[in-house]
Write a protein that holds these residues in place. Structure first.
Motif, short mmCIF file in Angstrom:
data_model
loop_
_atom_site.label_atom_id
_atom_site.label_comp_id
_atom_site.label_asym_id
_atom_site.label_seq_id
_atom_site.Cartn_x
_atom_site.Cartn_y
_atom_site.Cartn_z
N GLN A 162 0.82 -1.20 0.00
CA GLN A 162 0.00 0.00 0.00
C GLN A 162 0.86 1.26 0.00
O GLN A 162 0.51 2.26 -0.62
CB GLN A 162 -0.92 -0.01 1.22
N ILE A 163 2.00 1.21 0.69
CA ILE A 163 2.91 2.35 0.73
C ILE A 163 4.18 1.96 -0.02
O ILE A 163 4.93 1.06 0.40
CB ILE A 163 3.25 2.74 2.17
N LEU A 164 4.43 2.60 -1.15
CA LEU A 164 5.57 2.27 -1.99
C LEU A 164 6.78 3.12 -1.60
O LEU A 164 7.16 4.07 -2.29
CB LEU A 164 5.21 2.46 -3.46
N SER A 165 7.36 2.77 -0.46
CA SER A 165 8.57 3.46 -0.01
C SER A 165 9.45 2.45 0.71
O SER A 165 8.97 1.44 1.24
CB SER A 165 8.23 4.63 0.91
N LEU A 166 10.75 2.73 0.74
CA LEU A 166 11.70 1.78 1.32
C LEU A 166 11.41 1.48 2.78
O LEU A 166 11.64 0.36 3.24
CB LEU A 166 13.12 2.32 1.17
N ALA B 244 22.98 1.25 3.66
CA ALA B 244 22.29 2.30 2.92
C ALA B 244 20.78 2.09 2.94
O ALA B 244 20.00 3.05 3.06
CB ALA B 244 22.80 2.34 1.48
N LEU B 245 20.33 0.84 2.84
CA LEU B 245 18.90 0.55 2.87
C LEU B 245 18.31 0.78 4.26
O LEU B 245 17.21 1.32 4.40
CB LEU B 245 18.65 -0.89 2.41
N GLU B 246 19.02 0.34 5.27
CA GLU B 246 18.53 0.53 6.64
C GLU B 246 18.49 2.00 7.01
O GLU B 246 17.61 2.43 7.79
CB GLU B 246 19.40 -0.27 7.61
N ALA B 247 19.39 2.78 6.43
CA ALA B 247 19.34 4.23 6.67
C ALA B 247 18.08 4.84 6.08
O ALA B 247 17.61 5.90 6.55
CB ALA B 247 20.58 4.90 6.05
N ALA C 108 14.40 0.67 5.51
CA ALA C 108 14.02 -0.65 5.04
C ALA C 108 14.45 -1.71 6.04
O ALA C 108 15.46 -1.57 6.74
CB ALA C 108 14.66 -0.93 3.68
N LYS C 109 13.70 -2.81 6.09
CA LYS C 109 14.11 -3.99 6.85
C LYS C 109 14.89 -4.89 5.90
O LYS C 109 14.44 -5.16 4.79
CB LYS C 109 12.90 -4.73 7.41
N VAL C 110 16.07 -5.35 6.32
CA VAL C 110 16.96 -6.11 5.43
C VAL C 110 17.12 -7.53 5.94
O VAL C 110 17.33 -7.76 7.13
CB VAL C 110 18.34 -5.43 5.30
N VAL C 111 17.01 -8.49 5.02
CA VAL C 111 17.24 -9.90 5.29
C VAL C 111 18.47 -10.33 4.49
O VAL C 111 18.56 -10.04 3.30
CB VAL C 111 16.03 -10.76 4.88
N THR C 112 19.42 -11.01 5.15
CA THR C 112 20.64 -11.43 4.46
C THR C 112 20.89 -12.92 4.67
O THR C 112 20.37 -13.53 5.61
CB THR C 112 21.88 -10.66 4.97
N THR C 113 21.69 -13.50 3.77
CA THR C 113 22.10 -14.89 3.96
C THR C 113 23.39 -14.96 4.75
O THR C 113 23.51 -15.70 5.70
CB THR C 113 22.29 -15.59 2.61
N ARG C 114 24.40 -14.21 4.35
CA ARG C 114 25.67 -14.28 5.08
C ARG C 114 26.18 -12.86 5.39
O ARG C 114 26.10 -11.96 4.56
CB ARG C 114 26.72 -15.08 4.31
N THR C 115 26.70 -12.73 6.60
CA THR C 115 27.29 -11.46 7.03
C THR C 115 28.77 -11.62 7.34
O THR C 115 29.41 -10.70 7.81
CB THR C 115 26.57 -10.93 8.28
N ARG C 116 29.30 -12.83 7.08
CA ARG C 116 30.73 -13.09 7.27
C ARG C 116 31.16 -14.13 6.23
O ARG C 116 30.35 -14.56 5.40
CB ARG C 116 31.02 -13.57 8.70
N ASP C 117 32.41 -14.53 6.29
CA ASP C 117 32.96 -15.44 5.29
C ASP C 117 32.60 -16.88 5.61
O ASP C 117 33.37 -17.61 6.22
CB ASP C 117 34.48 -15.26 5.21
N THR C 118 31.39 -17.29 5.20
CA THR C 118 30.92 -18.65 5.45
C THR C 118 30.49 -19.28 4.13
O THR C 118 30.04 -18.60 3.21
CB THR C 118 29.73 -18.66 6.42
N PRO D 55 10.62 -11.83 1.06
CA PRO D 55 10.81 -10.37 1.07
C PRO D 55 10.03 -9.72 -0.08
O PRO D 55 9.45 -10.41 -0.93
CB PRO D 55 12.32 -10.23 0.85
N HIS D 56 10.02 -8.40 -0.11
CA HIS D 56 9.40 -7.70 -1.23
C HIS D 56 10.26 -7.76 -2.50
O HIS D 56 9.75 -7.74 -3.60
CB HIS D 56 9.12 -6.24 -0.86
N LEU D 57 11.59 -7.81 -2.32
CA LEU D 57 12.49 -7.96 -3.45
C LEU D 57 13.84 -8.47 -2.98
O LEU D 57 14.16 -8.41 -1.80
CB LEU D 57 12.66 -6.66 -4.23
N LEU D 58 14.61 -9.01 -3.93
CA LEU D 58 15.91 -9.60 -3.64
C LEU D 58 16.97 -8.98 -4.53
O LEU D 58 16.78 -8.85 -5.75
CB LEU D 58 15.86 -11.11 -3.88
#
Length: 581
Positions: free
Chosen positions: A395-399, A439-442, A445-455, A471-474
């Motif tokens: 309904q609201i098209l914003s990050l 940049a997205l969280e600033a 936006a809510k961010v979902v990630t797979t890896r945040t380190r070298d795994t 999510p809404h987009l990937l």
């Protein structure tokens, strides 16, 4: 005082050490090189701030110390002297040798032998059925008699059709009912060649094993997390072209097998393939089919739904259409027995919906969408009911109202490509992904990630994680690489489904605004994370790690942040387009 002298000495030593000249060659990897192509490259790394000459001609050294030179060789022996020097006059040199010879032309045989026997399609094991076609090519002495063990003869092709080579024999073998060439158990085929003027043949055997498929085929059932159908037997570095993903426990009829791929008879006129790791072979055997039952359309607080009642789980294919926006679902083996569609008024994304029997055993569902932008749909079975779940436009098209998934490509043991400085793709994708997340969280936006380190993270596990997160987009972050480190550089974006192209275009344009070279907007891409129909997705190949200029930019933290900001701007541009539509 002694401590101060010691520190000063260490700093002086480090300064001197930093100025030492070195020269490391990446391409070619050997000093002596026999090649059959005139186009070659010299790439490597030297000290930062050093100069480099190749056979006396100064060559550009990038700020990282990397260099890349294109060579155009002439036939014969050529050598190249690379000399690196610092501002103190210290030097380091290496010489690289090339022997360039034009590729030898294929020649006719002069001895009685079989140079090769090629059978297409190629596989370790083939289970064939009547009507299958095997293209066979044999190279033997010119003028010979070439036959299969059942007496079927090859024909020697004209020299004009074989690049001037005599003794090339071909045939297209069509498998017959009760064919005496194939046994019930796998075995190799035999070939006999009689040279002109001889009575005794020489024999050859096929590399592959062949057998007849059971007359009524095999009944399979899909298993695992994300089984998928393939359009054909072709392969590239991303695997075969995927027709689409299907749910588990879907029944499929196999009519032949090539290597590890079963050939499926989806309908009277449609075939596909599936790898054997994605199916179980069932003991009972029949051709999956169903009359369609009731069809229902409704919505809940989050999604719109379409369900189709069937008597068993049948295979399906889905694709998107644009202008106007539609979702198409073909159900294979289904025949219409549906006389109406029950539609409730609580749907928000679905416009019109209708069905057609486009073939005697293909039932097509067409769903018109109210919004021009595809926001995603998922297909699954609830019992034997086929369900199409359609995502609504926010309904609201914003990050600050979106959940955005970010995938940093590679990781752990999967290092990806390497730059000339030795930097690894897995490290750069993670660095860019972290900048993008910030940049997205600033922006809220809510961010979902797979890896945040070298795994190490398997792509199938990534697929499952994002499918569950919904999510809404990937955004998938990767780096490109090319055998040409001089000309090939720049940014590119990739999509598979046409409904998600608008997102890839706006992100690409914002990155081009940075002054990056354009490698293109690539569609129908076979990457696993572009396979999602559930939500818009884009693979961003940010730069070419193989190009020294692109690599220098990648190694600059400020530049990585600039690229992340450009991706965010591209997403915002896409959201503005959605508002206008």
């Amino acid at each position: 005082m002694k401590l101060l002298f010691f520190i000063s000495s260490v700093l002086f030593f480090q300064t001197v050490k930093a100025q030492q000249v070195f020269l490391r060659i990446s391409t070619p990897s050997k000093t002596q090189n026999a090649v059959t192509s005139s186009k070659q490259f010299l790439t490597g790394l030297t000290c930062k701030g050093c100069t480099l000459t190749v056979n006396g001609t100064e060559t550009k050294v990038w700020s990282t110390g990397a260099f890349a030179v294109e060579l155009n060789l002439k036939p014969g022996d050529t050598s190249f002297l690379l000399q690196s020097a610092n501002d103190k006059g210290a030097q380091e040199s290496k010489r690289i040798f090339f022997n360039y010879q034009l590729p030898e032309k294929e020649k006719s045989l002069t001895t009685n032998t079989v140079a090769y026997w090629r059978i297409e399609p190629q596989a370790d094991l083939m289970l064939v059925k009547p009507g299958d076609k095997l293209k066979m090519t044999v190279k033997a002495l010119p003028g010979a008699v070439v036959q299969l063990e059942n007496g079927t003869s090859f024909k020697e092709i004209y020299v004009k059709d074989s690049n001037g080579v005599k003794g090339i024999y071909q045939m297209e073998y069509v498998v017959k009912d009760k064919d005496d060439l194939f046994a019930d158990k796998p075995s190799k085929l035999k070939l006999m060649v009689w040279a002109k003027g001889t009575d005794d043949p020489i024999e050859a055997t096929s590399k592959s094993n062949f057998a007849m498929m059971p007359a009524n085929g095999l009944l399979l059932e899909t298993k695992g997390k994300i089984p998928y159908l393939l359009l054909g037997l072709g392969e590239d570095r991303l695997g075969g072209t995927k027709m689409g993903y299907v749910d588990s426990l879907v029944r499929l009829k196999a009519v032949s097998k090539v290597g590890n791929k079963y050939c499926l008879q989806l309908s009277k006129n449609r075939q596909a393939y599936i790898e054997d790791e994605h199916v179980n072979v069932l003991e009972h055997n029949y051709t999956p089919s169903s009359l369609t039952g009731n069809m229902r359309v409704w919505g809940d607080s989050s999604f719109d739904y379409v369900s189709l009642s069937l008597t068993e789980r049948l295979a399906y294919q889905t694709f998107q259409e644009v202008n106007p926006s539609k979702i198409i679902v073909d159900v294979f083996g289904a025949t219409s027995n549906t006389n109406w569609i029950t539609q409730l008024g609580n749907t928000k994304e679905i416009g019109d919906i209708y069905y057609n029997q486009i073939d005697e055993d293909i039932f097509r569902i067409s769903i018109d969408l109210k919004n021009k932008q595809h926001w995603g749909h998922r297909i699954y079975y609830n019992g034997n009911n086929l369900v199409i779940r359609i995502k609504r436009q926010p309904q609201i098209l914003s990050l600050n109202n979106l959940v955005i998934a970010i995938d940093a490509g590679h990781g752990g043991s999967n290092k990806g490509a390497f730059g000339l400085t030795g930097v690894m793709e897995k490290d750069m994708t993670l660095a860019i992904a972290k900048e993008l997340q910030a940049a997205l969280e600033a922006e809220g936006a809510k961010v979902v990630t797979t890896r945040t380190r070298d795994t190490t993270y398997d792509n199938h596990d990534r697929y499952t994680v994002f499918q569950q997160a919904n999510p809404h987009l990937l955004i998938s972050i990767h780096l490109n690489s090319s055998a040409d480190p001089v000309r090939i550089k720049g940014v590119s974006t990739y999509y598979k489904h046409i409904g998600y192209r608008p997102l890839t275009k706006t992100i690409l344009q914002r990155m081009l605004d940075m002054g990056l070279g354009e490698y293109g907007n690539i569609g129908n891409f076979n990457f696993i994370l572009n396979g999602f129909t559930e939500f818009p997705n884009v693979l961003v190949e940010t730069l070419f790690i193989s190009n020294p200029e692109d690599e220098a930019n990648l190694l600059d933290p400020a530049y990585r942040k600039q690229m992340a900001d450009a991706i965010v701007k591209g997403i915002n541009d896409w959201l503005e387009l959605c508002k206008k539509q």
